[in-house]
Design a protein around this motif. Sequence first.
Motif, mmCIF file in Angstrom:
data_model
loop_
_atom_site.group_PDB
_atom_site.id
_atom_site.type_symbol
_atom_site.label_atom_id
_atom_site.label_comp_id
_atom_site.label_asym_id
_atom_site.label_seq_id
_atom_site.Cartn_x
_atom_site.Cartn_y
_atom_site.Cartn_z
ATOM 1 N N LEU A 227 98.366 75.772 58.736
ATOM 2 C CA LEU A 227 97.302 76.114 59.993
ATOM 3 C C LEU A 227 97.415 75.654 60.893
ATOM 4 C CD1 LEU A 227 93.914 74.231 58.716
ATOM 5 C CD2 LEU A 227 94.707 77.097 58.405
ATOM 6 N N VAL A 289 98.722 70.753 59.446
ATOM 7 C CA VAL A 289 98.340 71.135 60.101
ATOM 8 C C VAL A 289 99.408 71.308 61.546
ATOM 9 C CG1 VAL A 289 96.337 71.216 62.131
ATOM 10 C CG2 VAL A 289 95.343 70.702 59.611
ATOM 11 N N LEU A 293 94.189 71.935 66.633
ATOM 12 C CA LEU A 293 93.010 73.523 66.392
ATOM 13 C C LEU A 293 92.089 73.435 66.635
ATOM 14 C CD1 LEU A 293 92.980 73.159 62.256
ATOM 15 C CD2 LEU A 293 94.270 74.482 63.914
ATOM 16 N N VAL A 303 90.446 72.167 56.149
ATOM 17 C CA VAL A 303 91.051 70.102 56.287
ATOM 18 C C VAL A 303 90.209 69.629 55.592
ATOM 19 C CG1 VAL A 303 92.372 70.620 58.175
ATOM 20 C CG2 VAL A 303 90.163 69.382 58.209
ATOM 21 N N HIS A 312 99.800 67.091 58.886
ATOM 22 C CA HIS A 312 99.844 66.766 60.566
ATOM 23 C C HIS A 312 101.172 66.768 61.112
ATOM 24 C CE1 HIS A 312 98.265 67.212 65.199
ATOM 25 N NE2 HIS A 312 98.568 67.941 64.691
ATOM 26 N N ASP A 321 92.581 65.225 64.207
ATOM 27 C CA ASP A 321 92.356 64.895 63.085
ATOM 28 C C ASP A 321 90.542 64.147 63.389
ATOM 29 O OD1 ASP A 321 91.856 64.286 60.412
ATOM 30 O OD2 ASP A 321 92.479 62.222 60.953
#
Length: 575
Positions: A227, A289, A293, A303, A312, A321
């Motif tokens: 992502l 990730v 995001l 997630v 991450h 997060d």
Amino acid sequence: MHPSTALATVLVDELVRGGVREAVLCPGSRSAPLAYAVEEADRAGRLRLHVRVDERSAAFLALGMARASGRAVPVVTTSGTAVANLHPAVLEAHHGGVPLVVLSADRPAELRGTGANQTTVQPGLFGPAPRWEVDLPAPGRRAGQVAHWRSTVCRALAAALDPASGPGWSRRGPVHLNVGLRDPLAPAPEDVDGWPEPLDGRPDGRPWVRVAGPGETVGPGERTLVLLGDLPTPELTRAALGWARAAGWPVLAEPFGVLPTGPHVVRHAPVAAARALADPALRPDRVVVVGRLTLFRELGALVRLPGAVVEHVSAGPSWTDPSHVVQVVRGPEVLRTPPAPAPGAPAWVGAWTALGEELTEQVRAASTDPSAGPTGPSVATTVAAALGDDDVLVLGSSNGPRDLATGLGLLAQPGAPRVVAGRGLAGIDGTVSTAVGVGLAGGGGGRTVALLGDLTFLHDANGLIVGPDEPRPDLTVVVVNDDGGGIFSTLEYGDPARSGTAGSRAATERLFGTPHGTDLEALCAAHRVEHHRVGSTEALADLLGRPASGIRVLEVPVDRAGHRPLRDRLRPPAG
């Protein structure tokens, strides 16, 4: 188990998991839950406890052990002046780069500012000295808190120890965890009721979040999904796209840094993510990730899939997060070293990209109905189609980037222009001025085009004011004008079930729709800025094909009432 006991138990357990082996305690009432927790850890042989009656001495004791061992050492105090007495040691830890952890008890929110005994303003008490600080609210008896508590401890230890730094300069230093605790403060005689969720941490004694050291790379994994969010530079975005492609992983990307392109990039990312959530064949074993995001709830839901390991790649010392699910954090240097693709990588990438391709006609039908006029996705796609690799796209917040991510897959071979967007806080402030600045500074030798909503444009209309003797950029500003806050119609506030009566519909329109009726042509004329009102995407494409001379505004009216039906047509089928 009382809530304060649960919180204290988890905090101390996660500190031990993070490498804490010594702790210093000063006696006090408000800090009693923390005292019981560190004493229990001492009895279990998990750490060694030291009790001191003077907070200043206690803090320097902890500092000495932290300096000698290189490990983080917490000092635990009650509220009020007890915390202030730690200040000299905190300053020394700040200037000396020592990982001192202040764990201070505090009153709950309802007692602060009321004149309650032994209560002062403890958050921020140490000024700029802590590398990181947090004010943890007093817990309640409910599920959904443990992951937050554990993740918070990991953030504190990461800031104190700076494990991602290599040899040489380090950002080590003190941190401050201020913890609200509500009566009862002593543990219950018998844990009859337990707790609404497990208090356990990760298996095998691992910390909730592990920050990887320098040189550690991301390992191979066949069913890995990337992502891609916002990153500080377009070079990092390009590196992330190339890294994922070399590793054999599909990418769901937000449209920042550069427009995401490539055979491994899944088209129509938010729509594809929503479909994949219900398809076991597309369920990843690992989600990586990269960056922040900030756009789509659908990507955020990926997630939180049960059983998926979440890692991450962060461009900064902290990590993103909000769901408290990340297990491993790495720095951007890992993007230089992709792992070898797993044997099943082509099939895994193919399954994801096929999903995006299957959605293209549905997205096209929903976005480009000639009888309905332009839509947000059709305008965004038209803008993207006009841009090349040397151009720069400035994206406003709200619907623009969402429309672009939804519609970008309609282009067979989009360019990869640089994309500039204010995703730090994702506000609509100053976007016209930002676009002017980008146009003046250049970004690759090509054109500068901005895509904004009408409220974003109006919020910074003063950005059009450029004095007659001031440098003026060649800038095209495309304004999608739906006469108000169109994004709210796609959220829960615009749900017809919520606003079914005439009165509630009027309230929704007033509070969230905020129609303004501003004549953008007259506004541009007042600033002597070229303006075109565009009625079709074909006319927009024609104007975008002509070079700009100075600032020009291309206004594209769209019907705000069509936003939610368009989104609903792209939802996964019920059941």
